[in-house]
Design a protein around this motif. Structure first.
Motif, PDB file in Angstrom:
ATOM      1  N   SER A   1       0.846  -1.199   0.000  1.00 23.96           N
ATOM      2  CA  SER A   1       0.000   0.000   0.000  1.00 23.96           C
ATOM      3  C   SER A   1       0.880   1.248   0.000  1.00 23.96           C
ATOM      4  O   SER A   1       1.050   1.896  -1.008  1.00 23.96           O
ATOM      5  N   CYS A   2       1.500   1.582   1.156  1.00 22.61           N
ATOM      6  CA  CYS A   2       2.169   2.888   1.275  1.00 22.61           C
ATOM      7  C   CYS A   2       3.492   2.980   0.523  1.00 22.61           C
ATOM      8  O   CYS A   2       3.886   4.034   0.092  1.00 22.61           O
ATOM      9  N   ARG A   3       4.191   1.883   0.399  1.00 23.51           N
ATOM     10  CA  ARG A   3       5.536   1.836  -0.191  1.00 23.51           C
ATOM     11  C   ARG A   3       6.529   2.718   0.566  1.00 23.51           C
ATOM     12  O   ARG A   3       7.531   3.148   0.019  1.00 23.51           O
TER      13      ARG A   3
ATOM     14  N   CYS B   1       2.642   1.205   6.342  1.00 24.55           N
ATOM     15  CA  CYS B   1       1.358   0.486   6.457  1.00 24.55           C
ATOM     16  C   CYS B   1       1.510  -0.963   6.897  1.00 24.55           C
ATOM     17  O   CYS B   1       0.562  -1.570   7.381  1.00 24.55           O
ATOM     18  N   GLY B   2       2.673  -1.550   6.700  1.00 21.36           N
ATOM     19  CA  GLY B   2       2.902  -2.929   7.121  1.00 21.36           C
ATOM     20  C   GLY B   2       2.394  -3.983   6.149  1.00 21.36           C
ATOM     21  O   GLY B   2       2.477  -5.173   6.414  1.00 21.36           O
TER      22      GLY B   2
ATOM     23  N   CYS C   1       3.482  -5.013   3.174  1.00 20.65           N
ATOM     24  CA  CYS C   1       4.363  -5.742   2.261  1.00 20.65           C
ATOM     25  C   CYS C   1       5.349  -6.673   2.965  1.00 20.65           C
ATOM     26  O   CYS C   1       6.367  -7.043   2.374  1.00 20.65           O
TER      27      CYS C   1
ATOM     28  N   CYS D   1       9.192  -3.075   0.798  1.00 24.10           N
ATOM     29  CA  CYS D   1       9.326  -1.704   0.281  1.00 24.10           C
ATOM     30  C   CYS D   1      10.522  -0.973   0.865  1.00 24.10           C
ATOM     31  O   CYS D   1      10.894   0.084   0.364  1.00 24.10           O
TER      32      CYS D   1
END
Ligand code: FES
Length: 235
Positions: free
Chosen positions: A52-54, A58-59, A61, A73
């Motif tokens: 999501s955030c890259r 957000c956690g 990945c 990321c």
């Protein structure tokens, strides 16, 4: 050029998992998630992974990259010395497709500890005051991004399906230490069961993989100490 060796499995059609390899051209600054995007956009659009955030916030990945759970990321490909980057999904969770796992079990554990403030008293006229010192006591616990790395690295979550797990227990301690929380007895009861804090064997795998350098092991030990003190005080 690096070789990405990626875990593949489609729960709708595959009988067992396998690995696919892809050659990815990388330069300084290329992250593992960018490598996965390259594969998805240029070689195999069916590759599934979560993000999501890259930006390591957000956690989403978290995955197993060359022997360790990490955030894809923020993992620089060139920091991994080997030519082959082996990527697998989070452990102890069922795979839906490729690197995409079903997080239901993780969230169930999280909900179990009631991860929200319960003041146990009527709301004040303005706000619940907390001093800077009281707030500071939460410092080591509020940065959890719920990526699931600790849950997957924990040996107990792998053997006890009902173990609440490190992330949720860290959160339980975060509220136990919150000066505004008024239901500490209830919180201790929740984590005192067969699948709670006493199942932790202090192996510390959780804190070794935490991308935010938090220590669920210490949080669990702290709850144990609180519990023992409470029992001895006869409360
Ligand atoms: Fe959000 Fe990696 S995509 S932490």
């Amino acid at each position: 050029m690096k070789t990405f060796k990626v875990f593949r499995f489609d729960s709708d059609k595959d009988k067992k998992p396998y690995f696919d390899t892809f050659n990815v051209s990388v330069k300084r600054g290329t992250t593992v998630i960018e490598g996965l995007f390259y594969i998805q956009q240029n070689i195999d659009p069916s590759l599934a992974f979560r993000f999501s955030c890259r930006g390591a916030v957000c956690g989403s990945c978290a995955m197993h990259i060359n022997g360790k759970y990490r955030l894809a990321c923020e993992t620089q490909v060139l920091d991994i010395k080997k030519n082959t980057i082996t990527i697998q999904p989070l452990g102890h969770l069922s795979v839906i497709r490729d690197l995409f796992v079903d997080m239901d079990r993780f969230w169930q554990c999280y909900r179990e500890v009631k991860p929200y403030l319960m003041a146990g008293s009527p709301p004040p006229e303005k706000e619940r005051i907390q001093t800077p010192d009281e707030r500071k006591r939460l410092d080591d616990m509020i940065d959890c991004i719920l990526c699931g790395s600790c849950f997957s690295a924990c040996t107990v979550t792998g053997t006890d399906e009902k173990y609440i797990g490190p992330a949720a227990l860290l959160k339980a301690n975060r509220f136990l230490k919150d000066s505004r929380d008024g239901v500490k007895g209830e919180r201790l009861q929740i984590v005192d069961g067969l699948h709670g804090i006493w199942r932790c064997h202090t192996i510390m795998s959780c804190q070794e993989v935490c991308p935010k350098n938090l220590s669920p092991t210490e949080a669990i030990a702290e709850i144990k100490r609180t519990m023992v003190a409470k029992k001895f005080s006869g409360e």
